[in-house]
Design a protein around this motif. Sequence first.
Motif, short mmCIF file in Angstrom:
data_model
loop_
_atom_site.label_atom_id
_atom_site.label_comp_id
_atom_site.label_asym_id
_atom_site.label_seq_id
_atom_site.Cartn_x
_atom_site.Cartn_y
_atom_site.Cartn_z
N ALA A 107 0.65 -1.31 0.16
CA ALA A 107 -0.06 -0.01 0.04
C ALA A 107 1.06 1.22 -0.10
N GLU A 108 2.28 1.16 0.47
CA GLU A 108 2.78 2.32 0.24
C GLU A 108 3.97 2.49 -0.47
N ALA A 109 4.28 1.39 -1.00
CA ALA A 109 5.31 1.18 -2.07
C ALA A 109 5.09 2.11 -3.55
N SER A 110 6.15 2.73 -3.90
CA SER A 110 6.09 3.65 -4.92
C SER A 110 6.30 2.92 -6.31
N SER A 111 7.05 1.71 -6.21
CA SER A 111 7.28 0.84 -7.35
C SER A 111 7.46 -0.59 -6.87
N SER A 231 13.50 7.73 1.28
CA SER A 231 14.78 7.13 1.47
C SER A 231 15.10 6.44 2.63
N ALA A 232 14.50 6.69 3.79
CA ALA A 232 14.66 5.84 5.13
C ALA A 232 13.93 4.65 5.14
N ASP A 233 13.26 4.39 3.95
CA ASP A 233 12.63 2.99 3.99
C ASP A 233 13.19 2.20 2.92
N SER A 234 14.01 1.32 3.30
CA SER A 234 14.87 0.39 2.42
C SER A 234 13.87 -0.49 1.69
N THR A 235 14.34 -0.80 0.61
CA THR A 235 13.80 -1.84 -0.67
C THR A 235 13.63 -3.27 0.29
N VAL A 236 12.51 -3.78 -0.11
CA VAL A 236 12.06 -5.21 0.42
C VAL A 236 12.11 -6.19 -0.65
N VAL A 237 12.67 -7.06 -0.39
CA VAL A 237 12.44 -8.42 -1.22
C VAL A 237 11.55 -9.56 -0.35
N TYR A 238 10.45 -9.87 -1.20
CA TYR A 238 9.30 -10.31 -0.49
C TYR A 238 9.26 -11.69 -1.18
N PHE A 239 8.93 -12.78 -0.73
CA PHE A 239 8.70 -14.15 -0.97
C PHE A 239 7.50 -14.75 -0.10
N GLY A 241 5.04 -17.50 1.29
CA GLY A 241 5.28 -19.10 1.55
C GLY A 241 3.66 -19.70 1.91
N VAL A 242 3.81 -20.81 2.01
CA VAL A 242 2.61 -21.45 2.29
C VAL A 242 2.11 -21.01 3.81
N THR A 243 2.98 -21.32 4.83
CA THR A 243 2.78 -21.13 6.24
C THR A 243 3.34 -19.85 6.69
N SER A 244 4.28 -19.24 6.07
CA SER A 244 4.81 -18.23 6.29
C SER A 244 5.60 -17.27 5.06
N ASP A 245 5.80 -15.96 5.50
CA ASP A 245 6.48 -15.08 4.23
C ASP A 245 7.85 -14.85 4.74
N LEU A 246 8.68 -14.47 3.64
CA LEU A 246 10.18 -14.03 4.06
C LEU A 246 10.16 -12.81 3.43
N TYR A 247 10.81 -12.10 4.33
CA TYR A 247 11.11 -10.49 3.85
C TYR A 247 12.78 -10.27 4.06
N LEU A 248 13.48 -9.94 2.86
CA LEU A 248 14.91 -9.50 2.99
C LEU A 248 15.04 -8.25 2.81
N GLU A 249 15.98 -7.50 3.50
CA GLU A 249 16.02 -6.06 3.75
C GLU A 249 17.67 -5.76 3.56
N LYS A 250 18.43 -6.68 3.90
CA LYS A 250 20.02 -6.27 3.86
C LYS A 250 20.32 -5.85 2.51
N GLU A 251 21.23 -5.11 2.37
CA GLU A 251 21.76 -4.43 1.09
C GLU A 251 22.05 -5.47 0.28
N ALA A 252 23.04 -6.47 0.79
CA ALA A 252 23.57 -7.42 -0.16
C ALA A 252 22.29 -8.37 -0.67
N ASP A 253 21.33 -8.50 0.03
CA ASP A 253 20.26 -9.65 -0.49
C ASP A 253 19.49 -8.71 -1.42
N VAL A 254 19.27 -7.39 -1.28
CA VAL A 254 18.50 -6.64 -2.00
C VAL A 254 19.37 -6.61 -3.58
N ARG A 255 20.68 -6.42 -3.25
CA ARG A 255 21.63 -6.31 -4.59
C ARG A 255 21.64 -7.59 -5.29
N ARG A 256 21.74 -8.63 -4.67
CA ARG A 256 21.47 -9.99 -5.34
C ARG A 256 20.25 -10.17 -6.22
#
Length: 287
Positions: A107-111, A231-239, A241-256
């Motif tokens: 709901a808050e994402a710009s892209s 800019s204070a809100d870092s990019t999120v990688v979202y996956f 799942g069936v029983t739980s979801d995963l969010y990655l926010e570390k710079e290395a993960d986002v870059r990958r």
Amino acid sequence: MSANINPTVRRRRLGSELRKLREGLGMTAEEVAGRLMVSQSKISRLENGRRSISQRDVRDLCDVYNVSDEQMRSSLMEMAKESRQRGWWHDFNDMPTPYSVYIGLEAEASSIRAYESSFIPGLLQTEQYAQAVVEGTQPDTDANAVQRRVQVRMKRQERVHGDNQLGSLWTVIDEAALRREVGSREVMARQLRQMLELSLRPNITIQVIPFSHGAHPGMTGTFSLLEFPESADSTVVYFEGVTSDLYLEKEADVRRYTGLYDYLRAAALGVAESRSLIADIEKGYHE
């Protein structure tokens, strides 16, 4: 709730500020937990924005971090208050918590950059297709719950059809998602026609990875990259799942995953070629 306040994003931003204060003092989450006589997992959940945070929690943490600036303490306390407000998605009480977190971010994402291997992305789904997806993937869900989840999905699409539209929605879809008959041939034809219409919008890009490309990294699973206007809100990688979801926010993960998404975009057909393939498949559902 004020239209300008998103409780999910407020929790993330507040958690980020609290983590900076802790790291600035060289303290570990375990040390902070010991001082407050709480679990280390609670501190971690507060910092990653996955748990509601009370003004009392903020007050106690400010004391541990020696925050004497009243303006800063007041700002953090106000963020805690705002983070406990209700978003529109909280009206659907039986919605899984992980899904609720994602909706708040969406709901808050710009892209949003999304890759899907099995389904048409939720923001592009017709109501009939969405219902068939929920019924097919959640066979133990009763009819009323199915309808509520479809309603949530349609409400989410205000980011596509409403006033607060995404600045950019880029989707890469495996051809399998277009070929899999979900609901009926009529449902699929209508779904693909809607995709063709939406693909004409300047802020929506749809690409298809054809079967002819062969194996590609996206076959290991779907994911989305969500970016935010602040800019204070870092990019999120979202996956999802069936029983739980995963969010990655570390710079290395986002870059990958940004690099992986660029690879998938390059592997996919161009925009015009993708439209042609979607149109051809749509015609096939009429035969």
